[in-house]
Design an enzyme around this catalytic site. Sequence first.
Site, PDB file in Angstrom:
ATOM      1  CB  CYS A  71      41.324  55.107  40.214  1.00  0.00           C
ATOM      2  SG  CYS A  71      39.705  54.852  39.488  1.00  0.00           S
ATOM      3  CG  HIS A 136      44.326  58.595  38.694  1.00  0.00           C
ATOM      4  ND1 HIS A 136      43.357  57.855  39.316  1.00  0.00           N
ATOM      5  CD2 HIS A 136      44.039  59.898  38.985  1.00  0.00           C
ATOM      6  CE1 HIS A 136      42.523  58.640  39.960  1.00  0.00           C
ATOM      7  NE2 HIS A 136      42.920  59.886  39.776  1.00  0.00           N
TER       8      HIS A 136
END
Length: 464
Positions: A71, A136
Amino acid sequence: MKKPLVVLLTICFHFVCLAQEKPNIVLLFADDAGYADFGFQGSKEMKTPNLDKLASQGVRFTQAYVTHPTCGPSRAGLITGKYQYRFGYEENNVPTYMSKVSAVDGPEMGLPLGEVTVADYLKEQGYVTGFFGKWHLGGADRFHPTKRGFDEFYGFRGGARSYFEYTESPKEPLNKMEQGFGNFEEHNGYLTDALAQETSEFIEINGKAKKPFFAFLSFNAVHTPMDAKAEDLDQFPHLTGKRKIVAAMTLALDRAIGKVLDKLKELGLDDNTIVVFTNDNGGPTDANASSNHPLSGIKATHLEGGIRVPFLMKYPGTLKPGTVYGKPISTFDLLPTFYSAAGGNTKNLKGLDGVDLIPYLMGKTKGRPHETLFWKRDARAAMRKGDWKLIRFPDRPAELFYLPEDERELNNLADSEPERVRKMYKELFVWETTLERPRWLLKKVYERRDVERTDAFWPKYKPD
């Protein structure tokens, strides 16, 4: 005096019209979705009518890659238009288990402040920019989306959270919902729907104001936890377990995307909006029952199933609807592609690895956008050169595959192509010597786990 004045006004009107003709840009970004888990990718189980329609209206890419199979680094490569390895963003960005592993831990891990983002570049071109969903890319305030080129933010700074509102503060504070900077308040209802609603409102406000906008809708769907609405689960009575849940989550994802696309159409903006849909990495089949068929591998591996992703691009009036593009591209191509479409000169972009895809898609530029692509994590690495792919392992000799005849990577040709292996291995090493050292590191146990996942989801080691 009247004639020069008329000429001047005509010129001014011309340039105003040109400014208003800048295309809006909407990036729809899924999380941990399987390569095969969409109707336009051939799925007979998933229900994705809105994405299937988008595929018919634009270009479907059959060899689209991410810059990393997990990710955080994948997002870092996309948002900067370059290999994130160049600035030390090699390992995953997961604050919850990083304590005392690296010099930089927890919220202090993030996209280096010296890196320019796609939002920074588009703001230079007069765009209003908004980010919605999973960030993130750093939890500390200095890494916040509103400090990295985005005018608006609605989402969470962490990597995975409940799809339903928290009634108590979450164990990981970075997963709290946030509106703007520092205004923490949980959403109502199902998060996938809420993100679509916020994005649609952003589009409406700026569309009516006739301001060109960039909306980055970064879903956390279909990442764990496995949360789905009861009415969505009811649509899949023939499925069970996690497969049923991921199907319901994918349906919600498609519905949310449909809401955004419908808003563009309602406002008369769809003919002047670039829409891209893609995903951050291969599906983690062991975690969410996603399918990467027919590719081998899953998230966190360098097999095709870990790094090749679904990818659609609609650009009305420029790209021919219903077409397929089969040459390798990367998500780091989005930055220069968007910048060029916004009126920027890509010659002004320094140090990027991505290219403007539009000339290739229109046939104006021949050849491949990329002859060579690289991936790396710790001792593992992979390289695609032309149609050949080399994978380097920490626990066995490197393996070589010819992808046009072996996209599942089952036939290792290293023994029959020793000279090619030698040259590619050396080129991979030379590339690695140009990179920064990682800014943080995972515990070694996680690297061992991902090597084991490689074998577990590689049919050459595990029978179909």
